[in-house]
Design a protein around this motif. Sequence first.
Motif, PDB file in Angstrom:
ATOM      1  N   LEU A 177      36.620 -25.199  -3.701  1.00  0.00           N
ATOM      2  CA  LEU A 177      36.373 -26.441  -2.975  1.00  0.00           C
ATOM      3  C   LEU A 177      35.870 -26.154  -1.571  1.00  0.00           C
ATOM      4  N   VAL A 178      36.535 -25.245  -0.854  1.00  0.00           N
ATOM      5  CA  VAL A 178      36.118 -24.925   0.516  1.00  0.00           C
ATOM      6  C   VAL A 178      34.742 -24.267   0.514  1.00  0.00           C
ATOM      7  N   LEU A 203      32.037 -26.790   0.248  1.00  0.00           N
ATOM      8  CA  LEU A 203      31.848 -27.569   1.464  1.00  0.00           C
ATOM      9  C   LEU A 203      31.058 -26.819   2.530  1.00  0.00           C
ATOM     10  N   LEU A 262      40.369 -29.535   9.318  1.00  0.00           N
ATOM     11  CA  LEU A 262      39.586 -30.714   8.945  1.00  0.00           C
ATOM     12  C   LEU A 262      38.382 -30.874   9.863  1.00  0.00           C
ATOM     13  N   LEU A 322      35.753 -28.321   8.985  1.00  0.00           N
ATOM     14  CA  LEU A 322      35.063 -28.651   7.741  1.00  0.00           C
ATOM     15  C   LEU A 322      34.040 -29.762   7.950  1.00  0.00           C
ATOM     16  N   PHE A 354      30.118 -29.409   7.337  1.00  0.00           N
ATOM     17  CA  PHE A 354      29.524 -30.341   6.379  1.00  0.00           C
ATOM     18  C   PHE A 354      28.273 -30.995   6.948  1.00  0.00           C
ATOM     19  N   PHE A 371      35.968 -38.542   5.781  1.00  0.00           N
ATOM     20  CA  PHE A 371      35.921 -37.193   5.205  1.00  0.00           C
ATOM     21  C   PHE A 371      37.313 -36.760   4.764  1.00  0.00           C
ATOM     22  N   ALA A 372      38.340 -37.080   5.559  1.00  0.00           N
ATOM     23  CA  ALA A 372      39.716 -36.719   5.202  1.00  0.00           C
ATOM     24  C   ALA A 372      40.120 -37.388   3.899  1.00  0.00           C
ATOM     25  N   ARG A 409      38.066 -38.405   1.500  1.00  0.00           N
ATOM     26  CA  ARG A 409      37.291 -37.786   0.414  1.00  0.00           C
ATOM     27  C   ARG A 409      37.864 -36.423   0.066  1.00  0.00           C
ATOM     28  N   LEU A 410      38.203 -35.644   1.082  1.00  0.00           N
ATOM     29  CA  LEU A 410      38.792 -34.322   0.838  1.00  0.00           C
ATOM     30  C   LEU A 410      40.112 -34.455   0.093  1.00  0.00           C
ATOM     31  N   ASP A 416      39.456 -35.022  -3.530  1.00  0.00           N
ATOM     32  CA  ASP A 416      39.035 -33.779  -4.171  1.00  0.00           C
ATOM     33  C   ASP A 416      40.232 -32.854  -4.411  1.00  0.00           C
ATOM     34  N   ILE A 417      41.141 -32.771  -3.441  1.00  0.00           N
ATOM     35  CA  ILE A 417      42.333 -31.939  -3.611  1.00  0.00           C
ATOM     36  C   ILE A 417      43.185 -32.470  -4.759  1.00  0.00           C
TER      37      ILE A 417
END
Length: 312
Positions: free
Chosen positions: A56-57, A60, A110, A113, A117, A138-139, A141-142, A145-146
Motif C-alpha cells: 500500500l505504501v 502511494l 500522513l 504521504l 501523493f 486523504f486520511a 481514503r487511506l 484502504d487499510i
Amino acid sequence: MTTSPKTVKAVKAPAAPAATPADSKESLLLRKAADGYAFPALEGVANQFARSLRDLVRALGAPTIQVERGGGEQMSFADWRASAVPAIFWRYHAPSFKGPILVAAPRTLLLQLVDIFYGGRGQLAAEREELTDAEDRFAARLGRDIGLQLSAAWRGKLALEPELDCVTADPAKLAAVRADDELFVQRFTLRGAPFDGRVILCAYPVAALRGIAGDELLPDTQAHGGADPAWSGALDKALRDVRMPVRSVLARPEISLVKLLSLEVGDIIPLSMPRHVPVTVAGRSFAFGSIGEANGNAAIMIDHIEKGPDND
C-alpha cells in the motif's frame, strides 16, 4: 541371609486439567497460556498485514519501503493511546468481531504521504496539528484502504470485513473503548527514507479475541486443495507493480487554419482553463478533478471517479 522384597507403591499421576470446549477444538484462534491468553493465529494475520501495508505504501509513491513486523503485546487502551499520540486513529467495526479494531499511525506519516501523493518528496518543513480538507479526505481514503488490507490479512482465518466508522486525531473520540480495556497490539515499523522508523499500530480488544469460538474460524483452504498462497502472493504482487499511464488534458484550444499558418515565435495562444478536467488511465476515462497546487507542485484533486459498466 534372606531379605524380604521391598514393596513398591504405585504413584497415581495428577489428573490433567479438563480442556475447555474452546481448547478441544482442532482449529483455534487462541489458546490458554500460563499467564493469560496467547493468539497463535494472529501471527499469520500480522505477517500478511505487514506485506499488505508495504504494498500500500509503495503504491502511494514510496517504492523502496519495507515493513518490519514486531512482536505482539498486551496493554491497556490508556497506555496504547499514550504511546501513539500525536497520531491519526482509525476505528473499524466488523459484524463478526465482537469489538472495534483500532489502527494508529503518526500524524507526520500522513502528512508525508500526502506530500508524496501530490508530487513532493515527503519532506515536511514543520509539523502541524490541524489538517487541511485535502489531508482529511486523504486520511479517510487511506483508512478505507487499510481496512481492505485487514480484511485480506484475516482471509482464511475469519470472515472479517472491517468497516471504517471513525477517523480522528483525538483518541478521546474512540468510543466503545475504555481506558482500562486490554488490547492486543501489533507493531509495524516502516524502513526506508523518508519514513524510516515510523510505526503503525494495530490493536484488537482482548475480550473480543477471547469471544471468538473455534467454529467461527474458517477451514484451512490449503489443506482442501486451495490455491498455492505463494503463487497467489506472487501474482498479486506482479499485478500491483504494473504501471499504468495516467493523463489529464488541461486545455484544448482551437484556432483557424489561417491563424495557425500565421503564427510566429513570440505569439500567444489564449487558453481557457476549465474548472474540472478529465483524468484518463490507459486511454480510458477514470475520473474528473480540479486543478490546484499542493506543496509547491501543480496537482489535480480527484472530485469524482467514473463508474464502470458493472459499477466497479
